[in-house]
Write a protein that holds these residues in place. Sequence first.
Motif, PDB file in Angstrom:
ATOM      1  N   ASN A  84       0.793  -1.135  -0.015  1.00  0.00           N
ATOM      2  CA  ASN A  84      -0.126  -0.018  -0.007  1.00  0.00           C
ATOM      3  C   ASN A  84       0.961   1.420   0.066  1.00  0.00           C
ATOM      4  O   ASN A  84       0.573   2.214  -0.695  1.00  0.00           O
ATOM      5  CB  ASN A  84      -0.816  -0.085   1.286  1.00  0.00           C
ATOM      6  CG  ASN A  84      -1.982  -1.094   1.153  1.00  0.00           C
ATOM      7  OD1 ASN A  84      -2.288  -1.460   0.002  1.00  0.00           O
ATOM      8  ND2 ASN A  84      -2.784  -1.267   2.093  1.00  0.00           N
ATOM      9  N   ARG A  85       2.051   1.171   0.641  1.00  0.00           N
ATOM     10  CA  ARG A  85       2.868   2.461   0.775  1.00  0.00           C
ATOM     11  C   ARG A  85       3.405   2.691  -0.641  1.00  0.00           C
ATOM     12  O   ARG A  85       3.572   3.777  -1.038  1.00  0.00           O
ATOM     13  CB  ARG A  85       3.890   2.081   1.724  1.00  0.00           C
ATOM     14  CG  ARG A  85       3.573   2.357   3.226  1.00  0.00           C
ATOM     15  CD  ARG A  85       4.697   2.534   4.165  1.00  0.00           C
ATOM     16  NE  ARG A  85       5.417   1.270   4.315  1.00  0.00           N
ATOM     17  CZ  ARG A  85       5.297   0.211   5.016  1.00  0.00           C
ATOM     18  NH1 ARG A  85       4.200   0.454   5.789  1.00  0.00           N
ATOM     19  NH2 ARG A  85       5.849  -0.739   4.973  1.00  0.00           N
ATOM     20  N   LEU A  86       3.682   1.610  -1.338  1.00  0.00           N
ATOM     21  CA  LEU A  86       4.272   1.678  -2.448  1.00  0.00           C
ATOM     22  C   LEU A  86       3.295   2.189  -3.707  1.00  0.00           C
ATOM     23  O   LEU A  86       3.606   2.979  -4.436  1.00  0.00           O
ATOM     24  CB  LEU A  86       4.777   0.271  -2.966  1.00  0.00           C
ATOM     25  CG  LEU A  86       5.580   0.193  -4.212  1.00  0.00           C
ATOM     26  CD1 LEU A  86       6.925   0.904  -4.045  1.00  0.00           C
ATOM     27  CD2 LEU A  86       5.977  -1.622  -4.479  1.00  0.00           C
ATOM     28  N   ALA A  87       2.168   1.697  -3.599  1.00  0.00           N
ATOM     29  CA  ALA A  87       1.033   1.968  -4.427  1.00  0.00           C
ATOM     30  C   ALA A  87       0.553   3.485  -4.222  1.00  0.00           C
ATOM     31  O   ALA A  87       0.243   4.165  -5.413  1.00  0.00           O
ATOM     32  CB  ALA A  87      -0.301   1.059  -4.327  1.00  0.00           C
ATOM     33  N   ALA A  88       0.612   3.999  -3.297  1.00  0.00           N
ATOM     34  CA  ALA A  88       0.328   5.236  -2.775  1.00  0.00           C
ATOM     35  C   ALA A  88       1.531   6.393  -3.102  1.00  0.00           C
ATOM     36  O   ALA A  88       1.411   7.502  -3.105  1.00  0.00           O
ATOM     37  CB  ALA A  88       0.230   5.434  -1.294  1.00  0.00           C
ATOM     38  N   ARG A 141       5.674   8.568  -7.225  1.00  0.00           N
ATOM     39  CA  ARG A 141       6.716   8.287  -8.052  1.00  0.00           C
ATOM     40  C   ARG A 141       6.806   6.768  -8.472  1.00  0.00           C
ATOM     41  O   ARG A 141       7.029   6.405  -9.883  1.00  0.00           O
ATOM     42  CB  ARG A 141       8.126   8.531  -7.150  1.00  0.00           C
ATOM     43  CG  ARG A 141       9.455   8.150  -8.018  1.00  0.00           C
ATOM     44  CD  ARG A 141      10.668   8.309  -7.029  1.00  0.00           C
ATOM     45  NE  ARG A 141      11.731   7.640  -7.658  1.00  0.00           N
ATOM     46  CZ  ARG A 141      12.949   7.891  -7.036  1.00  0.00           C
ATOM     47  NH1 ARG A 141      13.128   8.164  -5.716  1.00  0.00           N
ATOM     48  NH2 ARG A 141      14.109   7.248  -7.695  1.00  0.00           N
ATOM     49  N   PHE A 142       6.112   6.099  -7.741  1.00  0.00           N
ATOM     50  CA  PHE A 142       5.908   4.538  -8.348  1.00  0.00           C
ATOM     51  C   PHE A 142       4.815   4.654  -9.198  1.00  0.00           C
ATOM     52  O   PHE A 142       5.046   3.680 -10.347  1.00  0.00           O
ATOM     53  CB  PHE A 142       5.585   3.717  -6.975  1.00  0.00           C
ATOM     54  CG  PHE A 142       5.379   2.305  -7.441  1.00  0.00           C
ATOM     55  CD1 PHE A 142       6.084   1.182  -7.750  1.00  0.00           C
ATOM     56  CD2 PHE A 142       3.969   1.767  -7.494  1.00  0.00           C
ATOM     57  CE1 PHE A 142       5.781   0.214  -8.073  1.00  0.00           C
ATOM     58  CE2 PHE A 142       3.600   0.616  -7.609  1.00  0.00           C
ATOM     59  CZ  PHE A 142       4.648  -0.432  -8.251  1.00  0.00           C
ATOM     60  N   GLN A 143       3.780   5.469  -9.020  1.00  0.00           N
ATOM     61  CA  GLN A 143       2.670   5.329  -9.936  1.00  0.00           C
ATOM     62  C   GLN A 143       3.131   5.843 -11.286  1.00  0.00           C
ATOM     63  O   GLN A 143       2.948   5.299 -12.430  1.00  0.00           O
ATOM     64  CB  GLN A 143       1.642   6.241  -9.382  1.00  0.00           C
ATOM     65  CG  GLN A 143       0.764   5.759  -8.289  1.00  0.00           C
ATOM     66  CD  GLN A 143      -0.318   6.584  -7.753  1.00  0.00           C
ATOM     67  OE1 GLN A 143      -0.587   7.789  -8.425  1.00  0.00           O
ATOM     68  NE2 GLN A 143      -0.776   6.282  -6.758  1.00  0.00           N
ATOM     69  N   ARG A 144       3.887   6.731 -11.359  1.00  0.00           N
ATOM     70  CA  ARG A 144       4.800   7.202 -12.779  1.00  0.00           C
ATOM     71  C   ARG A 144       5.338   6.214 -13.337  1.00  0.00           C
ATOM     72  O   ARG A 144       5.541   6.009 -14.549  1.00  0.00           O
ATOM     73  CB  ARG A 144       5.454   8.442 -12.452  1.00  0.00           C
ATOM     74  CG  ARG A 144       4.621   9.778 -12.388  1.00  0.00           C
ATOM     75  CD  ARG A 144       5.450  10.935 -12.195  1.00  0.00           C
ATOM     76  NE  ARG A 144       6.449  10.876 -11.444  1.00  0.00           N
ATOM     77  CZ  ARG A 144       6.342  11.673 -10.160  1.00  0.00           C
ATOM     78  NH1 ARG A 144       5.190  12.001  -9.689  1.00  0.00           N
ATOM     79  NH2 ARG A 144       7.498  11.635  -9.266  1.00  0.00           N
ATOM     80  N   TRP A 145       6.261   5.495 -12.516  1.00  0.00           N
ATOM     81  CA  TRP A 145       7.139   4.296 -13.095  1.00  0.00           C
ATOM     82  C   TRP A 145       6.158   3.259 -13.330  1.00  0.00           C
ATOM     83  O   TRP A 145       6.710   2.637 -14.668  1.00  0.00           O
ATOM     84  CB  TRP A 145       8.008   3.949 -11.849  1.00  0.00           C
ATOM     85  CG  TRP A 145       8.807   2.813 -12.415  1.00  0.00           C
ATOM     86  CD1 TRP A 145       9.976   2.623 -12.921  1.00  0.00           C
ATOM     87  CD2 TRP A 145       8.436   1.336 -12.098  1.00  0.00           C
ATOM     88  NE1 TRP A 145      10.535   1.606 -13.182  1.00  0.00           N
ATOM     89  CE2 TRP A 145       9.483   0.381 -12.264  1.00  0.00           C
ATOM     90  CE3 TRP A 145       7.701   0.739 -11.258  1.00  0.00           C
ATOM     91  CZ2 TRP A 145       9.612  -0.725 -12.410  1.00  0.00           C
ATOM     92  CZ3 TRP A 145       7.469  -0.754 -11.134  1.00  0.00           C
ATOM     93  CH2 TRP A 145       8.707  -1.385 -11.619  1.00  0.00           C
ATOM     94  N   ALA A 146       5.163   2.727 -12.735  1.00  0.00           N
ATOM     95  CA  ALA A 146       4.423   1.674 -13.065  1.00  0.00           C
ATOM     96  C   ALA A 146       3.620   1.999 -14.633  1.00  0.00           C
ATOM     97  O   ALA A 146       3.304   1.003 -15.313  1.00  0.00           O
ATOM     98  CB  ALA A 146       3.394   1.345 -12.003  1.00  0.00           C
ATOM     99  N   SER A 147       3.182   3.276 -14.664  1.00  0.00           N
ATOM    100  CA  SER A 147       2.484   3.629 -15.920  1.00  0.00           C
ATOM    101  C   SER A 147       3.195   3.452 -17.061  1.00  0.00           C
ATOM    102  O   SER A 147       2.688   3.517 -18.306  1.00  0.00           O
ATOM    103  CB  SER A 147       1.895   4.984 -15.656  1.00  0.00           C
ATOM    104  OG  SER A 147       2.868   5.933 -15.531  1.00  0.00           O
ATOM    105  N   ARG A 148       4.637   3.514 -17.001  1.00  0.00           N
ATOM    106  CA  ARG A 148       5.498   3.444 -18.179  1.00  0.00           C
ATOM    107  C   ARG A 148       6.055   2.121 -18.606  1.00  0.00           C
ATOM    108  O   ARG A 148       6.377   1.943 -19.452  1.00  0.00           O
ATOM    109  CB  ARG A 148       6.763   4.613 -17.849  1.00  0.00           C
ATOM    110  CG  ARG A 148       6.476   5.946 -17.870  1.00  0.00           C
ATOM    111  CD  ARG A 148       7.564   6.859 -17.938  1.00  0.00           C
ATOM    112  NE  ARG A 148       8.627   6.551 -16.827  1.00  0.00           N
ATOM    113  CZ  ARG A 148       8.431   7.311 -15.578  1.00  0.00           C
ATOM    114  NH1 ARG A 148       7.750   8.480 -15.642  1.00  0.00           N
ATOM    115  NH2 ARG A 148       9.270   7.127 -14.820  1.00  0.00           N
ATOM    116  N   LEU A 149       6.150   1.247 -17.491  1.00  0.00           N
ATOM    117  CA  LEU A 149       6.682  -0.079 -17.541  1.00  0.00           C
ATOM    118  C   LEU A 149       5.600  -1.097 -18.344  1.00  0.00           C
ATOM    119  O   LEU A 149       4.720  -1.082 -17.807  1.00  0.00           O
ATOM    120  CB  LEU A 149       6.947  -0.823 -16.226  1.00  0.00           C
ATOM    121  CG  LEU A 149       7.905  -2.072 -16.124  1.00  0.00           C
ATOM    122  CD1 LEU A 149       9.107  -1.611 -16.608  1.00  0.00           C
ATOM    123  CD2 LEU A 149       7.994  -2.367 -14.802  1.00  0.00           C
ATOM    124  N   PRO A 150       5.933  -1.645 -19.306  1.00  0.00           N
ATOM    125  CA  PRO A 150       4.887  -2.541 -19.987  1.00  0.00           C
ATOM    126  C   PRO A 150       4.252  -3.507 -19.144  1.00  0.00           C
ATOM    127  O   PRO A 150       2.918  -3.821 -18.993  1.00  0.00           O
ATOM    128  CB  PRO A 150       5.601  -3.134 -21.066  1.00  0.00           C
ATOM    129  CG  PRO A 150       7.014  -2.241 -21.423  1.00  0.00           C
ATOM    130  CD  PRO A 150       7.272  -1.468 -19.993  1.00  0.00           C
TER     131      PRO A 150
END
Length: 319
Positions: A29-33, A36-45
């Motif tokens: 949950n800390r990661l998903a919130a 920075r992680f959200q931006r990274w996840a949106s770019r990684l296929p």
Amino acid sequence: MVQTAQEPVRQADRAAGRGVGEILLGWRNRLAASPRFQRWASRLPITRGLARRDGTRLYDIVAGFVYAQVLRAAVELELLEALRERPARASALALRCGVPQARMETLCQAAAGLGLLTRLRDGRYALGRLGAAALGVPGLAAMIRHHDAFYADLADPVALMRGEVDPALARIWPYVGGGEGIDSQTAAIYSELMRESQAMVAEEVLGAVSLRGVRHLMDVGGGTGAFLAAAARRWPSLAATLYDLPPVVEGAEAQLAEAGLSQRIRVCGGSFRAGDLPGGADAISLVRVCYDHDDDTVAELLGSVRQALPPGGLLILAE
């Protein structure tokens, strides 16, 4: 020794006696919130699809009230019914519904976005797949109109949760909170609403549950007998008892007589809160009853059902 940024969190986790599963859940949950992680996840296929699905679901939750109100407006204006036979332009629908053309265009576009309508190449609107399906659900329009009270209750959800407002639904249905003070007029309105939608429910239930070998079926909380009427028509040798609050069953006898079933279905007025259920049935049905009540009330009701049934009796619970 160098302490990482996460070390205080880990120490707090250990101090709280948290298990591995809870620690991993907190880490996720800390990661998903993390933006920075959200931006990274949106770019990684490999994670892009999940990020987009989560974003879409969040948007749907935020916009859910608007979706419901678009559907409500379409039902109140009988917009779906107006397009049942043929497509029409927003200007014609505006005249029919008494709505300014620009606002009708907005409503039609919103309904098309939800799949209720579809916009043709020439600018006319036709029923969408969901709109056509909605017309085929008995009682759906009446149920949507009935939600007015629920929408009013949710206007300030925090005040509702804190018990600072008097819910409109509680005034309509005092029996849910333990009272029995329901008037005949209110009972008749809601019973008609349930009757309109009960045909579809009865078809589903009777298609899933066999009454072969059942001698006598009692429907508890059965309104004006729509479910029992469907069961009696499917199983010609079945005897039945309709049990509900006295103001609710007032109109049942006339409807059952009109259907030619008054000799086979006995009408009994009473409250399952007030005492034992009537005996004599070897099967009892609770169709859209339990969800109206809290767990303690449902537990008491199920206890009464068990006492009323003989050994090997059948309980049909449909929600």
